[in-house]
Design a protein around this motif. Structure first.
Motif, short mmCIF file in Angstrom:
data_model
loop_
_atom_site.label_atom_id
_atom_site.label_comp_id
_atom_site.label_asym_id
_atom_site.label_seq_id
_atom_site.Cartn_x
_atom_site.Cartn_y
_atom_site.Cartn_z
N PRO A 49 -16.57 3.65 -6.01
CA PRO A 49 -16.21 2.31 -6.50
C PRO A 49 -14.76 1.91 -6.24
O PRO A 49 -14.46 0.73 -6.17
N ASP A 50 -13.87 2.87 -6.11
CA ASP A 50 -12.47 2.56 -5.82
C ASP A 50 -12.14 2.72 -4.33
O ASP A 50 -10.96 2.74 -3.95
N GLY A 51 -13.16 2.82 -3.51
CA GLY A 51 -12.94 3.04 -2.08
C GLY A 51 -12.23 1.90 -1.38
O GLY A 51 -11.67 2.09 -0.30
N TRP A 52 -12.25 0.70 -1.99
CA TRP A 52 -11.57 -0.44 -1.36
C TRP A 52 -10.07 -0.18 -1.20
O TRP A 52 -9.42 -0.81 -0.36
N LYS A 53 -9.53 0.75 -1.96
CA LYS A 53 -8.11 1.09 -1.86
C LYS A 53 -7.81 1.81 -0.54
O LYS A 53 -6.64 1.92 -0.16
N ASN A 54 -8.84 2.30 0.13
CA ASN A 54 -8.67 2.98 1.42
C ASN A 54 -8.73 2.03 2.61
O ASN A 54 -8.56 2.46 3.75
N PHE A 55 -9.02 0.76 2.35
CA PHE A 55 -9.28 -0.20 3.44
C PHE A 55 -8.28 -1.35 3.33
O PHE A 55 -8.15 -1.96 2.28
N THR A 56 -7.59 -1.65 4.43
CA THR A 56 -6.64 -2.76 4.45
C THR A 56 -7.00 -3.72 5.58
O THR A 56 -7.20 -3.29 6.72
N VAL A 57 -7.09 -5.00 5.25
CA VAL A 57 -7.39 -6.04 6.23
C VAL A 57 -6.09 -6.74 6.61
O VAL A 57 -5.38 -7.26 5.75
N VAL A 58 -5.78 -6.75 7.90
CA VAL A 58 -4.55 -7.36 8.41
C VAL A 58 -4.95 -8.56 9.28
O VAL A 58 -5.57 -8.39 10.33
N GLN A 99 0.83 -1.20 0.00
CA GLN A 99 0.00 0.00 0.00
C GLN A 99 0.87 1.25 0.00
O GLN A 99 0.51 2.26 -0.61
N ARG A 100 1.98 1.17 0.68
CA ARG A 100 2.91 2.29 0.71
C ARG A 100 3.53 2.51 -0.67
O ARG A 100 3.67 3.65 -1.13
N GLN A 101 3.89 1.43 -1.33
CA GLN A 101 4.48 1.53 -2.66
C GLN A 101 3.47 2.04 -3.68
O GLN A 101 3.85 2.72 -4.64
N ARG A 158 -21.57 10.19 -1.45
CA ARG A 158 -21.06 9.46 -2.60
C ARG A 158 -19.80 10.08 -3.17
O ARG A 158 -19.60 10.16 -4.37
N SER A 159 -18.92 10.52 -2.30
CA SER A 159 -17.64 11.05 -2.77
C SER A 159 -16.74 9.89 -3.16
O SER A 159 -16.43 9.03 -2.36
N SER A 160 -16.32 9.86 -4.44
CA SER A 160 -15.51 8.75 -4.92
C SER A 160 -14.05 9.11 -5.08
O SER A 160 -13.23 8.29 -5.46
N SER A 161 -13.70 10.38 -4.80
CA SER A 161 -12.31 10.77 -4.96
C SER A 161 -11.48 10.24 -3.81
O SER A 161 -11.93 10.19 -2.67
N LEU A 162 -10.26 9.85 -4.11
CA LEU A 162 -9.35 9.33 -3.09
C LEU A 162 -8.36 10.41 -2.69
O LEU A 162 -7.75 11.04 -3.56
N PRO A 163 -8.20 10.68 -1.40
CA PRO A 163 -7.25 11.69 -0.96
C PRO A 163 -5.82 11.28 -1.29
O PRO A 163 -5.48 10.10 -1.28
N GLN A 164 -5.00 12.25 -1.57
CA GLN A 164 -3.61 11.97 -1.88
C GLN A 164 -2.81 11.81 -0.59
O GLN A 164 -3.09 12.45 0.41
N PRO A 165 -1.80 10.94 -0.58
CA PRO A 165 -0.99 10.75 0.62
C PRO A 165 -0.15 11.97 0.90
O PRO A 165 0.15 12.75 0.02
#
Length: 803
Positions: free
Chosen positions: A139-148, A91-93, A796-803
């Motif tokens: 729809p791309d919100g899964w990129k904000n969620f990490t399961v450990v 995710q960091r990369q 319904r905000s679909s934009s992903l914040p930048q790191p």
């Protein structure tokens, strides 16, 4: 390889399920080619990106990109606190911003429990990305969620769980190694973005029409078993240190969150910037058609959980300090945990088996310590909230020995952690809370101190209630349902009561509940009989009192309101009923959740003396036992990674790996076939292994003895004080028409505490409904009258914040 392997899809149209069974491998074990490959080390670390089998992506919606086509394995030789300095995560990369990092802690739970939890997790992530979620992530919100997924020990993990992870593409045999260049591997880390969800029936849900979305999974398999708190150290100090998430979720394998739970938990943090932690409602798993309620132990726990979530959690949420956010299902703002909260929390790793027996028992409830440190964090004003709409089911003990063992840890941990919090209540003044909030928290600490006192004397209070009920029945009037035999019955039942208490004390000293099942079941039956008698006497007394009250009102030509204040006995009776049964019923109806009153309340009342007597006696007589079952960790060696230096100065490792497509398919066939076997055997019952009783230090036993003696003597003195007629008549004279003065004190004390619980519950409920109305209108309201509120994202905000 002989022939071409073909797969036959088995599709259940009603459930949109697909799976694949190899036709030609029979019962033989498929071997790999055993090709040795040179792997270039990355910054001196053994990190391998291995392709996944084509069958993992056969029905996937996304089939390109390394996170879907390759699984990464990292052999970590560092401690958790050093992880960030030596390793990184995908995710960091990918330069992704992590809004939520969820840790799933696992020990040796079976495949069905894991599948239920994991399927629910993926369903929650899909809801966050769906159009049905008003304040979703797009729809791309899964990129904000990490399961450990953190498994506590390679030798402890259930092999059937590895099968499920292999089918999901999150695990592969043959990659893990025990040492890298002479250094012992501390954790095996597998990273993959899976699109395969396995339901509770062990069917892979791979249909492209299913509502699931890709899920970023980090499977961290610890080399050694080192307790759950160490698993949390790996999550917070290693993974979160790299990902830097906004919010962290905690979940135990076997806990099943409802579809919208993650959304509601995250919104609690999004709405209010000073919310440091939150939890939802933990529900007992009732099974289809509520069949589990046929077991009175499950019904009792269901009632207990329900009333806690209707009365206790709302009260604590209104004040801003929830004494315990359950580790099985809770969430924390990562920023709030930094510093003292996490540092204090991780001290529990060293407490178990250490010299400080008080702290060792206190850290049996380490989540309570974390909550206390979070709210009292220096110069900060973090609050803890209960989120009613977030719920999760968990399997509760359905057998008496397991329930006694569980309550031993719960009762001892909560008692000493509560004592620690009450004793250190002044720490609230070091925080950055406003004066009003500090005053509210002081009131809550006082409330908790009173409850702690009642808990300490609960053994005596229950016996006194038993004694006074028979004392009323022994009166030579119409309140005596047994006539002249009442005194004989009382003496017989009293001796039975005392004999049961002695038996529990004797059996609890050195005996496990699993080894004394018959005795404990007999004690439960005996106390249930005593409780039936007490309930009969109580309701008969109520019946007679109402009958007398009606006659008196007619004779005196007065109103019910006037009679209530004139007749002390009638007044105490009404107050007692309203503060217990009335409170349960009205509060449950107000929360629109009252089925447990009909289905579970009777079982709860009948088993109440079991909770007070058996559970508490067993817990206190086993204060010396603070073991967590971390012995016998002997996993087979996985081999070593030998590092060589090439002519051009690069470090490489020669390892045996599956290279060809057939190799990868062979490995996947094994997982697929094993999953089919597990699905066929999932309903088989197995005997559980019994861990040996460990030897405890003499100092621990001495501490146990002193506490138990002080507890017994203090409760015995209370009983002697209020059952001795000479002392009572001299020091506590009973007024005409009233009951025993101590019983009156108990009635009004319970009424006072119940009034506080009820008012706070209604305040919470008012805020809850205000919040729901504001959410529907797209507003910001938080329902708790907090002075500061965070900005709420647009629907319904679909934009992903930048790191």
């Amino acid at each position: 390889m002989e022939g071409v392997r073909k797969y036959e899809p088995l599709v259940d149209d009603s459930a949109s399920v697909s799976t694949y069974i190899p036709r030609d491998i029979g019962g033989r074990r498929v071997t790999r080619s055993g090709t040795v490959k040179q792997i270039a080390l990355k910054a001196g670390n053994f990190v391998v990106d291995q392709p996944v089998s084509k069958h993992v992506l056969l029905h996937a919606t996304q089939t390109t990109g390394d996170e879907f086509t390759h699984m990464r394995y990292t052999a970590c030789t560092s401690e958790p606190g050093e992880f960030k300095d030596n390793y990184t995560l995908r995710q960091r990369q990918f330069r992704r911003h992590t809004k939520v990092a969820l840790v799933v802690t696992m020990y040796n739970e079976d495949d069905v429990l894991f599948a239920k939890s994991m399927f629910a997790i993926m369903r929650n992530i899909a809801y966050l990305c769906s159009d049905a979620c008003t304040y979703g992530w797009g729809p791309d919100g899964w990129k904000n969620f990490t399961v450990v997924i953190v498994s506590d020990g390679r030798s402890k993990i259930n092999p059937k769980v590895l099968t499920l992870l292999g089918v999901m593409g999150c695990y592969a045999d043959g990659l893990a190694k025990s040492t890298v260049n002479g250094k012992n591997v501390k954790a095996h880390i597998f990273e993959y973005t899976t699109q395969v969800a396995i339901d509770k029936e062990l069917y892979p849900r791979t249909d492209p029409k299913s509502p699931m979305v890709p899920t970023q999974v980090i499977f961290l398999l610890k080399e050694k078993n080192a307790k759950k708190i160490n698993s949390h150290r790996w999550f917070f100090n290693a993974v979160c240190d790299v990902l830097d998430p906004e919010v962290t979720f905690l979940l135990d394998v076997g806990t099943v969150p409802s579809k919208e739970s993650f959304y509601h938990l995250y919104r609690a943090f999004e709405r209010t910037p000073n919310v440091g932690g939150a939890c939802g409602e933990i529900k007992a798993e009732l099974g289809s058609g509520w069949k589990n309620l046929l077991n009175p132990l499950v019904a009792t726990q269901n009632f207990e959980y329900k009333m806690s979530n209707i009365l206790d959690k709302p009260l604590e949420s209104v004040f801003g300090y929830i004494s315990v956010l359950p580790g099985a299902f809770s969430a924390y703002r990562y920023k709030a945990l930094q510093g003292a909260p996490l540092d204090t929390y991780f001290r529990g790793e060293e407490m178990h088996g250490g010299a400080d027996i008080f702290a060792a028992n206190m850290y049996l409830a380490e989540d309570r310590i974390l909550c206390f440190e979070l709210v009292t964090k220096q110069s900060d004003n973090w609050l803890l909230r209960y989120v009613k709409d977030a719920s999760a089911e968990t399997d509760v003990p359905d057998r008496l020995p397991e329930l006694i063992s569980q309550r031993r840890r719960w009762l001892n941990g909560s008692f000493f952690a509560s004592l620690h919090a009450v004793w250190n209540w002044t720490k609230i003044f070091r925080s950055g809370h406003s004066s009003g909030r500090k005053a509210a928290l002081v009131v809550e600490f006082a409330y908790n101190a009173i409850n702690l006192g009642f808990s300490w004397f609960s053994l005596a209070n229950f016996y006194l209630a038993f004694h006074f009920l028979f004392d009323v029945a022994d009166d030579k009037n119409e309140t005596n349902p047994f006539g002249s035999a009442s005194m004989v019955i009382f003496q017989v039942v009293r001796q039975l009561y005392i004999f049961a208490i002695v038996c529990i004390f004797v059996s609890s000293l050195g005996n496990r509940p699993q080894g004394s099942k018959t005795l404990y079941h007999g004690m439960v039956v005996g106390f249930t009989f005593i409780m039936c008698l007490m309930l009969f006497l109580g309701f008969y007394t109520v019946y007679v009192s109402i009958k007398v009250a009606v006659n008196d009102i007619e004779e005196q030509n007065t109103s019910l309101f006037s009679y209530f204040f004139k007749n002390a006995a009638f007044r105490d009776l009404v107050v007692s009923l309203c503060s217990t049964y009335g409170l349960y019923l009205f509060a449950s109806l107000a929360h629109l959740d009252a089925w447990h009153i009909l289905t579970c309340m009777l079982q709860y009342l009948l088993l109440l003396p079991t909770y007070i007597n058996i559970f508490m006696i067993y817990a206190f007589t086993n204060l010396h036992d603070v073991s967590w079952g971390t012995k016998g960790d002997n996993a087979p060696d996985l081999g070593a990674v030998v590092v060589k230096t090439t002519a051009d100065g690069k470090q490489v490792a020669e390892v045996e790996m599956p290279l060809t497509e057939d190799d990868l398919d062979d490995a996947y066939e094994i997982f697929a076939k094993q999953l089919t076997k597990q699905r066929e055997e999932m309903h088989d019952k197995k005997k559980e292994a019994v861990n040996p009783v460990t030897q405890q230090e003499d100092g621990f036993r001495q501490f146990r003895t002193r506490v138990v003696l002080f507890w017994m003597v203090s409760n015995a003195l209370l009983i002697i004080l209020f059952t001795n007629e000479m002392i009572v008549d001299k020091w506590f004279p009973k007024k005409e028409g009233s009951v025993n003065p101590y019983l009156t004190f108990l009635f009004w004390s319970v009424a006072f505490l119940s009034f506080i619980r009820f008012v706070a519950s209604m305040i919470y409920l008012k805020g809850h409904y205000q919040l729901k109305i504001a959410e529907r209108k797209g507003g910001r309201g938080n329902g708790f009258a907090d002075p500061e509120m965070g900005q709420v994202g647009s629907p319904r905000s679909s934009s992903l914040p930048q790191p």
